[in-house]
Design a protein around this motif. Structure first.
Motif, mmCIF file in Angstrom:
data_model
loop_
_atom_site.group_PDB
_atom_site.id
_atom_site.type_symbol
_atom_site.label_atom_id
_atom_site.label_comp_id
_atom_site.label_asym_id
_atom_site.label_seq_id
_atom_site.Cartn_x
_atom_site.Cartn_y
_atom_site.Cartn_z
ATOM 1 N N GLY A 151 -2.574 3.569 -6.049
ATOM 2 C CA GLY A 151 -1.709 3.104 -4.960
ATOM 3 C C GLY A 151 -0.243 3.164 -5.356
ATOM 4 N N TYR A 152 0.614 2.675 -4.450
ATOM 5 C CA TYR A 152 2.061 2.767 -4.664
ATOM 6 C C TYR A 152 2.679 1.508 -5.266
ATOM 7 C CZ TYR A 152 2.289 7.074 -1.990
ATOM 8 O OH TYR A 152 2.138 8.366 -1.566
ATOM 9 N N VAL A 153 1.901 0.500 -5.520
ATOM 10 C CA VAL A 153 2.471 -0.741 -6.045
ATOM 11 C C VAL A 153 1.683 -1.183 -7.269
ATOM 12 C CG1 VAL A 153 3.346 -1.518 -3.824
ATOM 13 C CG2 VAL A 153 1.037 -2.134 -4.512
ATOM 14 N N GLY A 154 2.254 -2.101 -7.992
ATOM 15 C CA GLY A 154 1.563 -2.682 -9.127
ATOM 16 C C GLY A 154 2.104 -2.201 -10.460
ATOM 17 N N HIS A 155 1.715 -2.905 -11.485
ATOM 18 C CA HIS A 155 2.179 -2.639 -12.836
ATOM 19 C C HIS A 155 1.793 -1.231 -13.310
ATOM 20 C CE1 HIS A 155 3.382 -3.566 -16.927
ATOM 21 N NE2 HIS A 155 2.217 -3.102 -17.348
ATOM 22 N N VAL A 156 0.566 -0.816 -13.051
ATOM 23 C CA VAL A 156 0.080 0.494 -13.503
ATOM 24 C C VAL A 156 0.897 1.622 -12.882
ATOM 25 C CG1 VAL A 156 -1.888 2.074 -13.490
ATOM 26 C CG2 VAL A 156 -2.237 -0.349 -13.973
ATOM 27 N N TYR A 157 1.242 1.502 -11.610
ATOM 28 C CA TYR A 157 2.024 2.529 -10.917
ATOM 29 C C TYR A 157 3.355 2.777 -11.622
ATOM 30 C CZ TYR A 157 4.854 4.818 -7.338
ATOM 31 O OH TYR A 157 5.675 5.678 -6.665
#
Length: 57
Positions: free
Chosen positions: A33-39
């Motif tokens: 996805g487009y959000v989050g720590h991994v992105y």
């Protein structure tokens, strides 16, 4: 995640190289996805060696 990609450039690929572009598809965005720590921290990146090899042509 580290993924090794072998780069092979043939003479046919070099013809009219100024009029070409390279696109890379990893599928990362569909997975994370487009959000989050991994992105923001674990997105795919091109190595300096690959970028240098592409710029030669």
């Amino acid at each position: 995640m580290l993924i090794d990609i072998t780069l092979k450039i043939t003479p046919q690929m070099v013809t009219n190289a100024q009029e070409k572009f390279v696109a890379f598809y990893t599928g990362f965005i569909e997975k994370e996805g487009y959000v989050g720590h991994v992105y923001f921290t674990e997105h795919p990146q091109l190595s300096n060696e690959l970028i240098d090899a592409l710029l030669v042509y």
